[in-house]
Design a protein around this motif. Sequence first.
Motif, PDB file in Angstrom:
ATOM      1  N   TYR A 128     -44.839  -8.588  42.224  1.00  0.00           N
ATOM      2  CA  TYR A 128     -44.346  -7.489  41.414  1.00  0.00           C
ATOM      3  C   TYR A 128     -44.367  -6.194  41.549  1.00  0.00           C
ATOM      4  O   TYR A 128     -45.429  -5.547  41.326  1.00  0.00           O
ATOM      5  N   GLU A 164     -43.033  -3.802  40.093  1.00  0.00           N
ATOM      6  CA  GLU A 164     -43.042  -2.691  38.969  1.00  0.00           C
ATOM      7  C   GLU A 164     -44.550  -2.457  38.689  1.00  0.00           C
ATOM      8  O   GLU A 164     -44.911  -1.678  37.932  1.00  0.00           O
ATOM      9  N   TYR A 165     -45.490  -3.578  39.079  1.00  0.00           N
ATOM     10  CA  TYR A 165     -46.838  -3.355  38.760  1.00  0.00           C
ATOM     11  C   TYR A 165     -47.508  -2.440  40.120  1.00  0.00           C
ATOM     12  O   TYR A 165     -48.751  -2.777  40.407  1.00  0.00           O
ATOM     13  N   ASP A 192     -42.842 -16.965  33.660  1.00  0.00           N
ATOM     14  CA  ASP A 192     -41.874 -16.076  34.348  1.00  0.00           C
ATOM     15  C   ASP A 192     -41.114 -16.995  35.500  1.00  0.00           C
ATOM     16  O   ASP A 192     -41.690 -16.974  36.361  1.00  0.00           O
ATOM     17  N   ARG A 209     -44.461  -6.840  26.670  1.00  0.00           N
ATOM     18  CA  ARG A 209     -44.416  -6.865  27.972  1.00  0.00           C
ATOM     19  C   ARG A 209     -44.439  -5.457  28.574  1.00  0.00           C
ATOM     20  O   ARG A 209     -44.110  -4.336  28.073  1.00  0.00           O
ATOM     21  N   SER A 248     -43.282  -2.876  31.455  1.00  0.00           N
ATOM     22  CA  SER A 248     -42.348  -3.120  32.422  1.00  0.00           C
ATOM     23  C   SER A 248     -42.405  -2.271  33.965  1.00  0.00           C
ATOM     24  O   SER A 248     -42.076  -2.383  34.772  1.00  0.00           O
ATOM     25  N   ARG A 249     -43.522  -1.326  33.753  1.00  0.00           N
ATOM     26  CA  ARG A 249     -43.780  -0.274  34.916  1.00  0.00           C
ATOM     27  C   ARG A 249     -45.157   0.248  34.927  1.00  0.00           C
ATOM     28  O   ARG A 249     -45.564   0.734  33.806  1.00  0.00           O
ATOM     29  N   ARG A 253     -46.276   1.748  31.130  1.00  0.00           N
ATOM     30  CA  ARG A 253     -45.030   1.995  30.119  1.00  0.00           C
ATOM     31  C   ARG A 253     -44.780   0.412  29.861  1.00  0.00           C
ATOM     32  O   ARG A 253     -44.464  -0.410  30.660  1.00  0.00           O
ATOM     33  N   GLY A 254     -44.983   0.290  28.592  1.00  0.00           N
ATOM     34  CA  GLY A 254     -44.323  -1.067  28.024  1.00  0.00           C
ATOM     35  C   GLY A 254     -43.704  -0.981  26.840  1.00  0.00           C
ATOM     36  O   GLY A 254     -43.172  -0.065  26.021  1.00  0.00           O
ATOM     37  N   PRO A 285     -41.111   1.438  22.399  1.00  0.00           N
ATOM     38  CA  PRO A 285     -41.761   1.745  23.611  1.00  0.00           C
ATOM     39  C   PRO A 285     -43.167   2.237  23.510  1.00  0.00           C
ATOM     40  O   PRO A 285     -43.490   3.112  22.508  1.00  0.00           O
TER      41      PRO A 285
END
Lengths: 152, 658
Positions: free
Chosen positions: B341, B343-344, B394, B459, B461-462, B474-475, B483
Amino acid sequence: MKTEPSAVQAPAGFEPRITAFVCNWCTYAGADLAGTSRLQYAPNLRIIKLPCTGRIDPLFVLKAFEDGADAVLVSGCHPGDCHYTSGNYHARRRWTMFRKLLALTGIGDDRLFFSWVSAAEGQKFADLVNDVTAKVRAAGPFGAANPGRRAW
Amino acid sequence: MARIGVFICHCGENIGRTVDCPGVAAAAAKMPGVVLSVDYKYMCSDPGQGMIRKAIEEKKLTGVVVGACSPRMHERTFRAAAAEAGLNPYLLEMANLREHCSWVHSDKAAATQKAIDLVRVMVAKARRDRPLRPIRVPVEPTAMVVGGGIAGIQAALDIAGGGKKVILVERGPSIGGHMARLSETFPTLDCSQCILTPRMVEAASHPNITLMTYSEVDSVEGFVGNFTVTIRRKARYVDPDKCTGCGDCFNKCPLKKIPNEFDAGLGTRRAIYVPFPQAVPNKPVIDAAHCTMLLKGKCGLCAKVCPRGAIDYQDKDRLEKVKVGAVVLATGFQLWDHSAYGEYGGGRLQDVIDGFAFERLASASGPTGGRIQRPSDAKVPKTVVFLQCCGSRDDKAGKKYCSKICCMYTAKHAMLYRHKVHEGRAVVFYMDVRAAGKGYEEFVRRAIEADGAEYVRGRVSRITRRADGTLLVRGADTLAGRPVTIEADLVVLADAVVPRSGSEKLAQLFGVGYDGDGFYSEAHPKLRPVETAAAGVFLAGACQAPKDIPDSVAQASASAAKVLGLFAKPELEREPIIARVNRTSCVHCRACIHACPYGAAKDFDVLDRAGKVVRTTADVNEGLCQGCGTCASVCRSHSVDLDGFTDEQIHAELNALL
């Protein structure tokens, strides 16, 4: 599913007859899973259950054609997953050889199909049957002169 | 003359909906050799089985074909019914009209035609069936358990408690598995070590249990009741018989900076080490990948300080063969690698950790002594964000299944954090909270209501890192429909549960099936949940599917019961599907002997009355033959045949399709 080539003229109402030799542990169970998952596939396949693909004598394949099959499908466990350790390797080796010899008998290698299907691959089994059926339907009947044949 | 009875089952509506069952029965009545053909709503029910028994007796049937579900489902049931009525059970065959026909087709005419064909094939086979007698083989009443986590320990203790010998094989230097790494356990919050370590000691000291740690299964031969397993005893470089576990060696070892796997890399260990102080056996091993003595021949300090002379730098892997009658696989799980991942942080952010790392931070015996702190700067985090379903549910970048345990351990983590850092914020991002279990829902409610964990449905996202070290999460809050950005000090990812590395190779050694994700396949998802397709090999714990501790322990006890049941009889009956050699036609080309994967096909000397060898042929050892039939298909003179799947039968089946 592949589209049928237009050049081949199959007789109207032609329903392919496909004989499958499958092993008890992987593909037979995979076909069971397709059933329990209610996956729909073409009704043109008839399964002959064997303990292992290693049991397949090339004569069985020839006999299937002689008895009116339009195509033969062989399917067993993935390499390394054989319930009997190495039966599928024997089958694979024999298969490679047999495919080459098959041309001598006048049977095109477009009538012989092979795929690994594990017990967890119900979807793969259903897709495989549909795919093979479509290909054989496009190729037309095998040995059309055989008077004894009937539609499955 | 064959007298075959055909019994077509409607399976309620499961078959009857798409197959004209009375039509199939009527068609079967005209097949050669069939003297009776009937259909019934539920063939497997007591009255259904009664019909078969009655017909066998009254009609003097010599063979039976049941057109019903898959033989994998009910072949045993029907064969047992046939045997009760005095018919050899191997004279009964099943046509698979449900899984292979009615469930996969919708056109009634085509499905009915296929069903008739399937029945005709089986009638042709049944006409050529011969009575077979089960093969009796002695059982070696010793079990092997592979994996020394809680499931393996439980299975070993239960089997040993039943009075049978157990060999417990563990890959690592100590038993205990993941449970030994946990701080506290849900939903009771009792300390994991306190409930586990006494069981570890019990397993090690039990007279019926032989512990083989730092060992792996190398190869497997044989079959149920009679496995010969070769175990690789990896070089420990420390003689466990001489070692007293005093600890002088690992206190003196100069290599202090090796990340300790047990502490998820947060703590360090030496090159000679015990993974954790409560390890069983509490005897060190030398890590050959780091030890300078083994790598460069320099140091040797541990050998100098060892008062017992237990250090042996010349130690080598040893192979040890053991005979066992049954095997329990309990190889467990590991966490999915979240570096997939990007983004994480792709695994590069030091303060984005997985669940085990948090367990070690929260554990009193962990590298921080139970102080929750950031790995990067050792500060106590003021805001911790927990992300559930990291890699689970996922099917694009991760795994499509639910990992089952994460909802609960995340609630526990949030709770433990709030207990330790009262002023801190615990924010949990979740997709759904799945708390199905005794006391589980109450536990999650407690985390939210009593301990103030903030649950945000959505979820992330980043995750990015600011220059001051703060993590920006950020989710989306999908319930509020907006957001969210949270400034966090620490992020804990609830990574998906995946099978242990190497578990596929082990499955292949034992002939056990596994699914696309690598989890071991049980023999039947509902009715045989601890058995595998390989007879005598059972499953326990998370190697089969993600499981929490109670489920793993329950399955371990179930597999132990299966093993004890197997060992209750001195002999075992095995399917008589084996190969036979026609010794009069065998020309001794030895093709079968080369092909046999079990060494069951072997040379056989034909002797005359004086005991002189007249000629040599091939022969098959009944005890070793597993019935794959590879020998039958390689035989050039068609002298080998397979009971239950003879050449004659297969040719007849093909002929029936004409």
